[in-house]
Design an enzyme around this catalytic site. Structure first.
Site, PDB file in Angstrom:
ATOM      1  N   GLU A   1       0.995  -1.285  -0.314  1.00 43.13           N
ATOM      2  CA  GLU A   1       0.308  -0.368  -0.168  1.00 43.13           C
ATOM      3  C   GLU A   1       0.799   0.960   0.319  1.00 43.13           C
ATOM      4  OE1 GLU A   1      -1.936   3.132  -0.379  1.00 43.13           O
ATOM      5  OE2 GLU A   1      -3.561   1.149  -0.385  1.00 43.13           O
TER       6      GLU A   1
ATOM      7  N   HIS B   1     -25.072  -3.246   1.792  1.00 48.40           N
ATOM      8  CA  HIS B   1     -26.529  -3.924   0.137  1.00 48.40           C
ATOM      9  C   HIS B   1     -27.401  -4.639   0.497  1.00 48.40           C
ATOM     10  CE1 HIS B   1     -26.313   0.670  -2.193  1.00 48.40           C
ATOM     11  NE2 HIS B   1     -24.581   0.249  -1.724  1.00 48.40           N
TER      12      HIS B   1
ATOM     13  N   THR C   1     -11.968   2.941   0.099  1.00 48.32           N
ATOM     14  CA  THR C   1     -13.251   2.284   1.285  1.00 48.32           C
ATOM     15  C   THR C   1     -13.051   3.139   2.598  1.00 48.32           C
ATOM     16  OG1 THR C   1     -11.405   0.735   0.327  1.00 48.32           O
ATOM     17  CG2 THR C   1     -12.102   1.050   2.979  1.00 48.32           C
TER      18      THR C   1
ATOM     19  N   SER D   1     -20.705   6.934   1.311  1.00 52.92           N
ATOM     20  CA  SER D   1     -21.878   6.237   2.084  1.00 52.92           C
ATOM     21  C   SER D   1     -22.010   5.223   2.841  1.00 52.92           C
ATOM     22  CB  SER D   1     -23.161   6.772   1.041  1.00 52.92           C
ATOM     23  OG  SER D   1     -23.155   5.308   1.013  1.00 52.92           O
TER      24      SER D   1
END
Length: 233
Positions: free
Chosen positions: A100, A118, A110, A114
Site C-alpha cells: 500500500e 447493500h 474504502t 456512504s
C-alpha cells in the site's frame, strides 16, 4: 463482503492480485490499525508467480525488515485486504505481503463513501454480483458481530415519487425477489410514511436489512486479520 471481494480479485492476473480500492462500499474516518505495518520506500521488485525468480518479490518497510514473499497483493483497500485475508485462510504459511503506497490502509475509496451494506436489489438476477451481494450482507453482519464493529441496520426505502416511476420500481422489486433479497415489501404511501413521515411519493420498496457501517474500520480489522495470519501489510 470478504467473499465477494475474494471472488472479484481472483479474476486478476496470476502474477499478482491487484485490487481497486473502489469496488466495495465504504465510509468513515481513517485511523491506524495496530497490527498494520505501514509501507515506506517503493523499491518493490515483482516477478511472475511460478517463475524461477518469483520468490524475489521484496519490499522495504518502514517498521520491518525486507523479506521474500510468495505473493504480493497490490492495494491496501478493502478488496486487497479481504483478498489477502482469504488467501492466507486457504493457504496457511504462505509468505504474503499487502503493498500500500499510503501511510494507512483504506485511505481512498474504502474510507470515503456512504458506507451502505447493500441487500442485493439492483444487480441482474443470476449474476455473480447479485449472488455475492446477497450472501455478503449476511457475512458482513456476522463479521461485524464477531469483531464488535458497530453498524446500524436502518433499512432503506426506494421511492417512486410519481406514477411515471412505478414501472421501474416494480421492475426493481421483481429483481430483488429473483435475487433472493430477504423480507422486501412493496408499500403504499400510507405504509412507507409510517417509516419516514417526510418522504413524498406514491409507492416504495422497503428493504429492512440494508444497513450502514464504517467500511474503513472493517478494512482495518481485515489488516489485523492478515497480520495475525502471518502476512505483512
Amino acid at each position: 463482503a470478504d467473499k465477494a471481494a475474494w471472488t472479484m480479485a481472483m479474476a486478476s492476473t496470476p502474477a499478482m492480485i491487484c485490487s481497486s480500492r473502489g469496488m466495495l462500499s465504504a465510509c468513515g474516518l481513517i485511523g491506524k490499525a495496530s497490527a498494520c505495518v505501514r509501507t515506506g520506500t517503493r523499491n518493490a521488485k515483482m516477478e511472475t508467480l511460478g517463475s524461477p525468480a518469483h520468490r524475489s518479490c521484496t519490499r522495504a518497510f518502514s517498521t520491518a525488515k525486507g523479506g521474500e514473499y510468495d505473493l504480493a497483493v497490490v492495494g491496501g483497500g478493502i478488496v486487497g485486504l479481504a483478498t489477502a485475508r482469504e488467501i492466507l485462510a486457504r493457504n496457511p504459511g504462505l509468505r504474503l505481503a499487502v503493498l500500500e503506497k499510503e501511510s494507512e490502509v483504506g485511505f481512498h475509496q474504502t474510507g470515503h463513501n456512504s458506507g451502505v451494506i447493500h441487500a442485493g436489489i439492483y444487480y441482474p438476477p443470476g449474476s455473480l454480483k447479485a449472488k455475492l451481494c446477497v450472501e455478503g450482507l449476511d457475512l458482513t453482519y456476522k463479521y461485524c458481530d464477531e469483531h464488535k464493529i458497530p453498524y446500524k441496520k436502518c433499512g432503506k426505502l426506494i421511492v417512486a415519487v410519481n406514477d411515471s416511476e412505478l414501472d421501474g420500481l416494480e421492475a426493481l422489486y421483481k429483481r430483488g425477489v429473483a435475487n433472493g433479497v430477504k423480507d422486501m415489501t412493496f408499500m403504499s404511501r400510507e405504509e412507507f410514511t409510517k417509516i419516514e413521515p417526510h418522504c413524498k411519493g406514491v409507492r416504495a420498496i422497503f428493504s429492512p436489512h440494508t444497513g450502514i457501517v464504517d467500511w474503513g474500520l472493517v478494512a482495518r480489522h481485515y489488516a489485523q486479520d492478515v497480520a495475525a495470519a502471518g502476512g505483512s501489510v
